[in-house]
Enzyme design. Sequence first.
Site, mmCIF file in Angstrom:
data_model
loop_
_atom_site.group_PDB
_atom_site.id
_atom_site.type_symbol
_atom_site.label_atom_id
_atom_site.label_comp_id
_atom_site.label_asym_id
_atom_site.label_seq_id
_atom_site.Cartn_x
_atom_site.Cartn_y
_atom_site.Cartn_z
ATOM 1 N N SER A 15 -2.226 -0.916 -3.377
ATOM 2 C CA SER A 15 -1.353 -0.444 -2.307
ATOM 3 C C SER A 15 -0.506 -1.580 -1.736
ATOM 4 O O SER A 15 0.461 -1.325 -1.034
ATOM 5 C CB SER A 15 -2.196 0.165 -1.190
ATOM 6 O OG SER A 15 -3.117 -0.797 -0.719
ATOM 7 N N TYR A 46 -3.547 2.791 1.778
ATOM 8 C CA TYR A 46 -3.985 4.004 1.088
ATOM 9 C C TYR A 46 -5.293 4.522 1.718
ATOM 10 O O TYR A 46 -5.610 5.699 1.626
ATOM 11 C CB TYR A 46 -4.277 3.698 -0.387
ATOM 12 C CG TYR A 46 -3.076 3.623 -1.303
ATOM 13 C CD1 TYR A 46 -1.769 3.628 -0.824
ATOM 14 C CD2 TYR A 46 -3.269 3.539 -2.686
ATOM 15 C CE1 TYR A 46 -0.689 3.563 -1.695
ATOM 16 C CE2 TYR A 46 -2.195 3.473 -3.562
ATOM 17 C CZ TYR A 46 -0.914 3.483 -3.067
ATOM 18 O OH TYR A 46 0.142 3.419 -3.941
ATOM 19 N N GLY A 47 -6.026 3.603 2.306
ATOM 20 C CA GLY A 47 -7.402 3.898 2.722
ATOM 21 C C GLY A 47 -7.544 4.925 3.823
ATOM 22 O O GLY A 47 -8.627 5.438 4.066
ATOM 23 N N CYS A 77 -7.410 -1.443 -6.886
ATOM 24 C CA CYS A 77 -7.492 -0.848 -5.547
ATOM 25 C C CYS A 77 -8.727 0.045 -5.560
ATOM 26 O O CYS A 77 -8.835 0.947 -6.395
ATOM 27 C CB CYS A 77 -6.238 -0.019 -5.292
ATOM 28 S SG CYS A 77 -6.315 0.971 -3.797
ATOM 29 N N ASN A 78 -9.647 -0.236 -4.657
ATOM 30 C CA ASN A 78 -10.871 0.563 -4.618
ATOM 31 C C ASN A 78 -10.589 1.999 -4.196
ATOM 32 O O ASN A 78 -11.205 2.932 -4.697
ATOM 33 C CB ASN A 78 -11.877 -0.052 -3.645
ATOM 34 C CG ASN A 78 -12.566 -1.252 -4.223
ATOM 35 O OD1 ASN A 78 -13.668 -1.158 -4.740
ATOM 36 N ND2 ASN A 78 -11.918 -2.407 -4.165
ATOM 37 N N THR A 79 -9.648 2.159 -3.266
ATOM 38 C CA THR A 79 -9.356 3.501 -2.769
ATOM 39 C C THR A 79 -8.837 4.376 -3.911
ATOM 40 O O THR A 79 -9.300 5.510 -4.106
ATOM 41 C CB THR A 79 -8.320 3.423 -1.626
ATOM 42 O OG1 THR A 79 -8.795 2.500 -0.655
ATOM 43 C CG2 THR A 79 -8.103 4.769 -0.989
ATOM 44 N N GLU A 156 -2.753 -7.793 5.692
ATOM 45 C CA GLU A 156 -1.319 -7.623 5.424
ATOM 46 C C GLU A 156 -0.487 -8.398 6.459
ATOM 47 O O GLU A 156 0.633 -8.798 6.194
ATOM 48 C CB GLU A 156 -0.939 -6.132 5.420
ATOM 49 C CG GLU A 156 -1.517 -5.341 4.233
ATOM 50 C CD GLU A 156 -0.744 -5.511 2.919
ATOM 51 O OE1 GLU A 156 0.475 -5.735 2.955
ATOM 52 O OE2 GLU A 156 -1.386 -5.425 1.841
ATOM 53 N N CYS A 188 -13.079 -3.306 -1.342
ATOM 54 C CA CYS A 188 -11.642 -3.179 -1.117
ATOM 55 C C CYS A 188 -11.034 -4.498 -1.573
ATOM 56 O O CYS A 188 -11.530 -5.570 -1.193
ATOM 57 C CB CYS A 188 -11.346 -2.943 0.359
ATOM 58 S SG CYS A 188 -9.574 -2.983 0.738
ATOM 59 N N THR A 189 -9.988 -4.412 -2.372
ATOM 60 C CA THR A 189 -9.450 -5.651 -2.943
ATOM 61 C C THR A 189 -8.693 -6.503 -1.927
ATOM 62 O O THR A 189 -8.315 -7.630 -2.232
ATOM 63 C CB THR A 189 -8.553 -5.340 -4.159
ATOM 64 O OG1 THR A 189 -7.585 -4.360 -3.773
ATOM 65 C CG2 THR A 189 -9.367 -4.822 -5.323
HETATM 66 N N1 DGL Z 1 -6.749 -2.755 -1.485
HETATM 67 C C1 DGL Z 1 -7.017 -1.384 -1.516
HETATM 68 C C2 DGL Z 1 -8.467 -1.033 -1.731
HETATM 69 O O1 DGL Z 1 -9.093 -1.717 -2.436
HETATM 70 C C3 DGL Z 1 -6.315 -0.521 -0.572
HETATM 71 C C4 DGL Z 1 -6.440 -0.760 0.853
HETATM 72 C C5 DGL Z 1 -5.550 0.209 1.571
HETATM 73 O O2 DGL Z 1 -4.417 0.340 1.160
HETATM 74 O O3 DGL Z 1 -6.015 0.850 2.514
HETATM 75 O O4 DGL Z 1 -8.964 -0.078 -1.241
#
Ligand code: DGL
Length: 281
Positions: A15, A46-47, A77-79, A156, A188-189
């Site tokens: 994201s 995205y989360g 991205c984990n989400t 961010e 979460c990355t």
């Molecule tokens: N870095 C992403 C993850 O691993 C997304 C975090 C986000 O956009 O909320 O979930």
Amino acid sequence: MSTPKSVAPLGVFDSGLGGLTVVRQIQKVYPHLSIIYYGDTARVPYGTKSPQTVTHFSRQIIEFLIAQDIQAIMVACNTASATAVPVLKDEYPVPIHGVVEPGAKAAFHATQTGKIGVIGTNSTIRSSVYKSALKRLDESLEVTVQPCPLFVPIVEEGWETHQVAEITVREYLAQMIEQKIDTLILGCTHYPLLSETLRKVLPDSITIIDSGVAAANAVENIVESPMEVIPKYKYYVSDTPERFSEIGTRFLGHPMENVYYFDVDRPWTAADIQSAPKVTP
Ligand code: DGL
């Protein structure tokens, strides 16, 4: 002497900035592999969004990456790994890999007491993917989860070592520390960017597992890695790139020379990708 063999790049997306934690590790382990990265900086986070929305965004990015002849996709991205990968992984002709399974496996191997904590975005935690993956590995594992929605905006914003970050980390992790977990999965990355602050707050006895690093280390099994060629790195973003380039350069440890602007949410053709405006000098 054998001629260096060129192979197709790996497509990676997130994201925003977070997936660069995965890119950094891939560049370390596979220094000749070319990478095309997409950071959806216009639509981060995205989360906090629904699985349907994240799946829609992921589909748009996957189609953009496939148009550039990548050999495989790493969803950094984990989400998106938790919500979109299960839906999309069999829809496309290229392999699509997420970060959840490698992260769960690394934690399973690291824990001594069987008490594992998982932190992630609201969507990732709500999906229970880590809990299920860990339980599949060993039903007796005790898994504690905690969503940490403020971590992504802090990262961010470039505030990962600011006192705001420290107060937030203390607040979110207090209960896990009390429950005496011995292993913590960063689900979460974006979170590895908070490593310094996390390490300051967590007892030394807790092993931190970076799911992105675990996934990057597993890349060997999913891509063909070339030998002795100079890799090409291209980074695309969907919104103004200043902060992305600045934090990304600091984080990757080398200047991000090829950052382009490209909006996957508008109708586009292959020719548009070729003429995407470069936003770094
Ligand atoms: N870095 C992403 C993850 O691993 C997304 C975090 C986000 O956009 O909320 O979930």
